[in-house]
Design an enzyme around this catalytic site. Structure first.
Site, PDB file in Angstrom:
ATOM      1  N   THR A  50       0.804  -1.220   0.000  1.00 41.61           N
ATOM      2  CA  THR A  50       0.000   0.000   0.000  1.00 41.61           C
ATOM      3  C   THR A  50       0.839   1.275   0.000  1.00 41.61           C
ATOM      4  O   THR A  50       0.298   2.355  -0.235  1.00 41.61           O
ATOM      5  CB  THR A  50      -0.931   0.023   1.224  1.00 41.61           C
ATOM      6  OG1 THR A  50      -0.148  -0.128   2.422  1.00 41.61           O
ATOM      7  CG2 THR A  50      -1.946  -1.123   1.142  1.00 41.61           C
ATOM      8  N   LYS A  51       2.159   1.173   0.262  1.00 44.30           N
ATOM      9  CA  LYS A  51       3.002   2.373   0.229  1.00 44.30           C
ATOM     10  C   LYS A  51       4.455   1.961   0.003  1.00 44.30           C
ATOM     11  O   LYS A  51       4.918   0.976   0.587  1.00 44.30           O
ATOM     12  CB  LYS A  51       2.877   3.170   1.540  1.00 44.30           C
ATOM     13  CG  LYS A  51       3.640   4.504   1.528  1.00 44.30           C
ATOM     14  CD  LYS A  51       3.402   5.322   2.794  1.00 44.30           C
ATOM     15  CE  LYS A  51       4.135   6.649   2.737  1.00 44.30           C
ATOM     16  NZ  LYS A  51       3.903   7.471   3.952  1.00 44.30           N
ATOM     17  N   ILE A  59       7.074  -0.078   2.161  1.00 48.13           N
ATOM     18  CA  ILE A  59       7.201   0.312   3.566  1.00 48.13           C
ATOM     19  C   ILE A  59       5.902   0.156   4.340  1.00 48.13           C
ATOM     20  O   ILE A  59       5.876   0.326   5.562  1.00 48.13           O
ATOM     21  CB  ILE A  59       7.730   1.755   3.718  1.00 48.13           C
ATOM     22  CG1 ILE A  59       6.817   2.749   2.977  1.00 48.13           C
ATOM     23  CG2 ILE A  59       9.161   1.857   3.224  1.00 48.13           C
ATOM     24  CD1 ILE A  59       7.204   4.203   3.202  1.00 48.13           C
ATOM     25  N   SER A  60       4.804  -0.172   3.654  1.00 52.78           N
ATOM     26  CA  SER A  60       3.557  -0.459   4.351  1.00 52.78           C
ATOM     27  C   SER A  60       2.712  -1.357   3.465  1.00 52.78           C
ATOM     28  O   SER A  60       2.802  -1.300   2.237  1.00 52.78           O
ATOM     29  CB  SER A  60       2.792   0.827   4.682  1.00 52.78           C
ATOM     30  OG  SER A  60       1.682   0.548   5.539  1.00 52.78           O
ATOM     31  N   SER A  61       1.892  -2.187   4.107  1.00 56.84           N
ATOM     32  CA  SER A  61       1.098  -3.143   3.341  1.00 56.84           C
ATOM     33  C   SER A  61      -0.090  -3.611   4.158  1.00 56.84           C
ATOM     34  O   SER A  61      -0.156  -3.405   5.371  1.00 56.84           O
ATOM     35  CB  SER A  61       1.961  -4.353   2.953  1.00 56.84           C
ATOM     36  OG  SER A  61       2.334  -5.081   4.118  1.00 56.84           O
TER      37      SER A  61
END
Length: 353
Positions: A50-51, A59-61
């Site tokens: 997601t990022k 770095i984000s999921s």
């Protein structure tokens, strides 16, 4: 697909057996917690990125649902519990915790992610989203019956231990070495954390000033080095620019490489944005990488020789049999197993009977 289809899939896979966790995953629509562009994949059992950072590293999921279920079962949340979550991400796991516990505080380091999670969770009265560095926890509502990290860490904050009720559970993805990341459920026993269950996992890394020395380092061509100590990257970049010596790779089971990684002080992996990993070893003069059926050696053969020796000597590592203990302050050296000295604690890992 719908939430009930995902629950059925995870049950058939054998990773979901707790009725309350199953009910929570049935009640919370995962598609509402991922970007619209990913909603068609919301009920696939896979990670959804997601990022990414400026270099393209994730770095984000939204974590893989199977791992979400496993960690929630490790956490063993009761209806009256107070829970602290580090790493709000999309807010999906906090929504699940909100159906399992009486009160949930979730902390996210990025303003934009925290705002999005807060908006998605606006109708969940018992979940509070905070923006900040989760390393410090949330002392104003401590102690917590349960603390869960949804980000990988190589160290354990003293604040997490201190804010956990004695006898409470801390579940986190613990990075031991490249190739060995474990979801460990720790029970607080006074000042010591004693592992009760261990599962294989893979998570993005903790960010902020306490993120640790490990990291993802760009080496060009869309590839990244994954290292336990990113400070070693400079000479490795130079070695990887050389033309490698190529030979047929030996067969390497992940469980065998995991044992080598626990023993070897310098393991690495090469990755690209698709998430594929090519494991290897290195030293100051040499890198060896297993790339499918090829073994690529850069520089001297020393890393390659260590890998071949390790493969001949190592047996598969059964992660489920590992006993993990985290101590803060002085701790006698274990008689067997592996010791990892971190900035905040000492982590001992041994194989159980």
């Amino acid at each position: 697909m719908a939430p009930r289809d995902l629950v059925r899939l995870l049950t058939e896979k054998g990773v979901l057996g707790d009725g309350r966790v199953a009910e929570a995953m049935t009640a919370v629509p995962r598609e509402l917690f991922v970007p619209e562009s990913l909603r068609a994949e919301a009920y696939d059992d896979k990670v959804l990125i997601t990022k990414r950072d400026g270099a393209g590293v994730a770095i984000s999921s939204a974590s893989q649902p199977a791992v979400v279920a496993i960690m929630l079962e490790q956490l063993r949340v009761d209806p009256g519990h107070s829970v602290l979550e580090i790493g709000a991400g999309t807010g999906y796991n906090a929504a699940l915790l909100g159906r399992l516990a009486a009160r949930v505080i979730t902390i996210e380091i990025d303003d934009d992610l925290a705002a999005a999670a807060r908006a998605r969770l606006s109708g969940v009265a018992n979940v509070e989203v905070r923006t900040g560095d989760g390393w410090a926890g949330a002392p104003d509502h401590a102690p917590y019956d349960r603390i869960e990290l949804t980000i990988g860490t190589s160290d354990i904050s003293v604040a997490w231990r201190d804010q956990l009720a004695d006898g409470g559970l801390l579940v986190l993805p613990l990075w031991l070495r490249v190739g060995v990341q474990l979801s460990v459920a720790f029970r607080r026993d006074g000042d010591v954390l004693r592992g009760e269950s261990v599962y294989d996992c893979g998570f993005q890394r903790l960010r902020g000033p306490h993120s640790g020395p490990e990291g993802f380092v760009a080496v060009g061509g869309g590839e990244f080095l994954i290292l336990d100590d990113a400070a070693h990257a400079a000479p490795l970049r130079e070695l990887l620019r050389q033309t490698p010596r190529e030979e047929r790779a030996p067969v390497i089971e992940p469980a065998v490489f995991a044992r080598i990684a626990l023993t070897e002080p310098r393991t690495l992996a090469l990755s690209d944005l698709s998430g594929g990993l090519r494991p290897g070893l290195y030293d100051t003069r040499s890198v060896v990488v297993i790339d499918g059926e090829r073994m690529l050696t850069y520089g001297s053969p020393s890393a390659r020789d260590r890998l071949i020796y390790g493969l001949g000597a190592a047996r598969p590592l059964d992660r489920s049999r590992l006993r993990v203990t985290a101590a803060f302050g002085d701790s006698p050296a274990p008689s067997q197993g592996w010791r990892f000295v971190r900035r905040s604690c000492v982590i001992d890992v041994a194989e159980g009977p």
